[in-house]
Every structure is written in structure tokens, then in C-alpha cells.
Write an enzyme that holds these catalytic residues in place. Structure first.
Site, mmCIF file in Angstrom:
data_model
loop_
_atom_site.group_PDB
_atom_site.id
_atom_site.type_symbol
_atom_site.label_atom_id
_atom_site.label_comp_id
_atom_site.label_asym_id
_atom_site.label_seq_id
_atom_site.Cartn_x
_atom_site.Cartn_y
_atom_site.Cartn_z
ATOM 1 C CG ASP A 54 -1.916 1.088 1.249
ATOM 2 O OD1 ASP A 54 -1.871 1.949 0.354
ATOM 3 O OD2 ASP A 54 -2.758 1.104 2.154
ATOM 4 N NE ARG A 108 -0.059 2.547 7.630
ATOM 5 C CZ ARG A 108 -1.387 2.707 7.614
ATOM 6 N NH1 ARG A 108 -1.921 3.810 8.133
ATOM 7 N NH2 ARG A 108 -2.168 1.777 7.105
ATOM 8 C CD GLN A 123 -5.648 -1.368 8.970
ATOM 9 O OE1 GLN A 123 -5.716 -0.220 9.416
ATOM 10 N NE2 GLN A 123 -5.767 -1.623 7.685
ATOM 11 C CG ASP A 243 -12.150 7.616 6.137
ATOM 12 O OD1 ASP A 243 -11.840 6.565 5.543
ATOM 13 O OD2 ASP A 243 -11.475 8.668 6.084
ATOM 14 C CD GLU A 256 -9.702 7.080 9.250
ATOM 15 O OE1 GLU A 256 -9.297 6.076 8.625
ATOM 16 O OE2 GLU A 256 -9.292 8.239 9.017
ATOM 17 C CB SER A 259 -10.290 3.681 5.791
ATOM 18 O OG SER A 259 -10.266 4.011 4.421
#
Length: 342
Positions: A54, A108, A123, A243, A256, A259
């Protein structure tokens, strides 16, 4: 995002650890049952240059490393499994209405550290096979409501175990559109719009993330090669993704949790690559397979594990529900406020 001035965790560290396990066990069973998902094992790294990893907003650098046994071929730590899942659904030959979910653990390194963002990302990534006729915003919203029901059931499950944690989520999630919000609140930033509607409704799904709005801006960034944010949705709007946001009373902010979106067709992939001036990606393995029509049409998304635990346990910092690395300044600030980082 600012930490609260006055904060005291409802649960102690040991109770928190127990509650995290309970939430994860309960929620993943609820989600897999609601959406007909089978658990699969996922990679923590993929081959560099394949197009599988991604790219998030297209600028974040993945962690990469050479593999001695593979003639120094370069691998990348996943940033999410958005595209890998679609390949997996195709390989399994799943029929419409059935899918997969997995525990996704990603790094990340370019993430800005704050109370809700960490270098380490965990997640539930999920993906389901759909028919081309399901590529509508109406079908997407039905799936959104199912995911939200799972979140609601988990909130009650935690309340039943820990009565001090009172339920706050509304019975229904409010469906909104990014372009409508831009027209209604043209002087507000996207984040300010999110705060306004999340506080008003308690839980919202903002549809159409990544495509250009009337003023030429986008609500938030999306890579061009997994969610479809360019296709007309069939009700006067554009975009087949969005979202789930809830109102976080602890942080006094929109928050949030998930998504998701209908994945690109060969046609929408080509259009989105052209709009983002990334047409060179058509040469990558994943993109060639998709453009040739060799990948199952899917709908999928991700639900933050630490984020969900943080919200349901009324925590002020994501470091209270996961182990990561933080700057000395963040650690000192949390200690001063009584926030115990795991």
C-alpha cells in the site's frame, strides 16, 4: 490533536491488558460472522516493485531490506494489505458475499506521532468478493451499517464487563458525503468538518474520500489503486469509499475507526492513475493483473485494533493500547498527565 488537561484512566494497566484481549476476541468474531469472513494468515512483508504494498497517499516510505537467500532481492514491510487481500480473495476463488479477514501488522516510519498515530499499525484487514452490479454506494452503505453494528455490540460487551464505561454510540450511523460537507461548510477545513458532524451525530460515515471536490481540494488522501473514489456513485455524488468516524469525548475530536471502499475496476484504476499522474504504475505486476481483468471484484477495508480499543476503553493516547516508540517529549507529557504508555 491535544491531550486532555484532566485525565484519569478508568481501567488500570492490568485491567486494560485484559480488556484489550476481550475486545479483540469479541470484535473479530462479530465481524467475521456479520460479513461471512474466513480468517487467513497475512504477510508482514512483500516483494518490492510488485505494486502489492500500500502506497497510502503515495509519498510515505516503506521499510525495506535485502534478503540474502534471495540474491539480495528487496522486501518491504507492509503499510497495509489493501491490495494483497484482493489477490488472496482471487486465489481462493471466493464467491459473492464471502471474504477474508486477517490481523495486519504494519510499520509506517513517516507517520507523525500524536495521541492517535503511531509508527506501528495494527488493524483487522478484511475483503469480500462482490459482483460488478454491487459497485454502488448503496451496497457500500449496507456493509458500513453491518460493520457499525459490530462496533456497537462490542461497546455493549465492554460495558457489561466494566459498568463504569458507559455506552455513548448512537443506535444508527449517519451517512454523509464529502462533497455535500464541502458545499455546506466551505470555510471549514476537512478536519473541522469532521469534528462538526461527528460531534453532532456521534457516528458518521463520510463517503467519497480522495476524489476532487467542487473547490478542487480533496477531503483526505487516498492512493489511486485500491479504493474507487472517481466513479459516479449513482445518487449525484462521486466515490465508492469512505471513513467511519465517531465522536471521541476524551480527546474532544472526531476519531477515525475504519476506512473502506469498493475496490477499483480496470476502468476506474486507469482513470485514477491518470488523474494522479501515476500512469507508470500500469507496468507493475498487480496493476497488470487488474487491468487485464484477472482479479476478483471486491469491497474491503481496515479497522484499527488499537484505535478501537482506545475508543471503547476511553483512553487518551494510542500508546495505552499498543506498544510502540515515542519521542522523549511525548513520554514526558504523558507521564505528567498520568497517561501510562504500554
Amino acid at each position: 490533536m491535544k491531550l486532555p488537561v484532566k485525565y484519569k484512566s478508568i481501567l488500570g494497566t492490568k485491567e486494560t491488558e485484559h480488556a484489550i484481549v476481550a475486545i479483540k476476541d469479541f470484535f473479530q468474531l462479530a465481524l467475521s460472522t456479520e460479513l461471512n469472513l474466513t480468517r487467513v494468515t497475512a504477510p508482514i512483508f512483500v516483494g518490492s516493485g510488485t505494486g502489492i504494498n500500500d502506497d497510502l497517499n503515495g509519498v510515505e516510505r516503506p521499510v525495506s531490506f535485502p534478503v540474502k537467500a534471495l540474491n539480495e532481492s528487496k522486501m518491504e514491510i507492509v503499510q497495509s494489505l489493501a491490495k494483497w487481500k484482493r489477490v488472496k480473495v482471487t486465489e481462493l476463488g471466493l464467491e459473492r458475499g464471502f471474504g477474508i479477514y486477517t490481523d495486519m501488522n504494519a510499520l509506517r516510519p513517516d507517520e507523525e506521532l500524536d495521541p492517535i498515530h503511531s509508527i506501528y499499525v495494527d488493524q483487522w484487514d478484511w475483503e469480500m468478493a462482490i459482483d460488478p452490479k454491487d459497485r454502488t454506494v448503496f451496497f457500500l452503505h449496507e456493509i458500513v451499517k453491518k460493520v457499525y453494528r459490530c462496533i456497537k455490540r462490542t461497546e455493549f460487551f465492554i460495558y457489561d464487563r466494566y459498568p463504569k464505561i458507559k455506552p455513548v454510540l448512537p443506535d444508527e450511523i449517519k451517512i454523509l458525503y464529502a462533497d455535500d460537507l464541502q458545499r455546506k461548510y466551505p470555510k471549514l477545513t476537512p478536519k473541522e468538518r469532521e469534528n462538526k458532524v461527528a460531534k453532532e451525530y456521534g457516528a458518521v460515515f463520510i463517503t467519497g474520500i480522495g476524489g476532487k471536490l467542487d473547490d478542487g481540494t480533496i477531503h483526505d488522501g487516498r492512493a489511486p489503486d485500491y479504493d474507487d473514489w472517481i466513479t459516479e456513485s449513482g445518487d449525484g455524488h462521486r466515490g465508492l469509499n469512505g471513513d467511519i468516524l465517531v465522536w471521541n469525548e476524551v480527546l474532544n475530536s472526531a476519531f477515525e475507526l475504519s476506512s473502506m471502499g469498493v475496490r477499483v475496476s480496470p476502468e476506474s484504476l486507469k482513470a485514477q492513475l491518470e488523474e494522479r499522474n501515476m500512469i507508470e504504475r500500469e507496468k507493475l505486476d498487480f496493476h497488470k493483473r487488474l487491468l487485464a481483468g484477472n482479479l476478483t471484484q471486491t469491497l474491503g477495508g481496515g479497522i484499527g485494533q488499537s484505535r478501537l480499543c482506545m475508543f471503547l476503553l476511553r483512553k487518551a493516547h494510542i500508546g495505552e493500547t499498543q506498544v510502540s516508540v515515542w519521542t522523549d517529549e511525548i513520554k514526558k507529557d504523558c507521564a505528567k498527565r498520568g497517561i501510562v504508555l504500554l
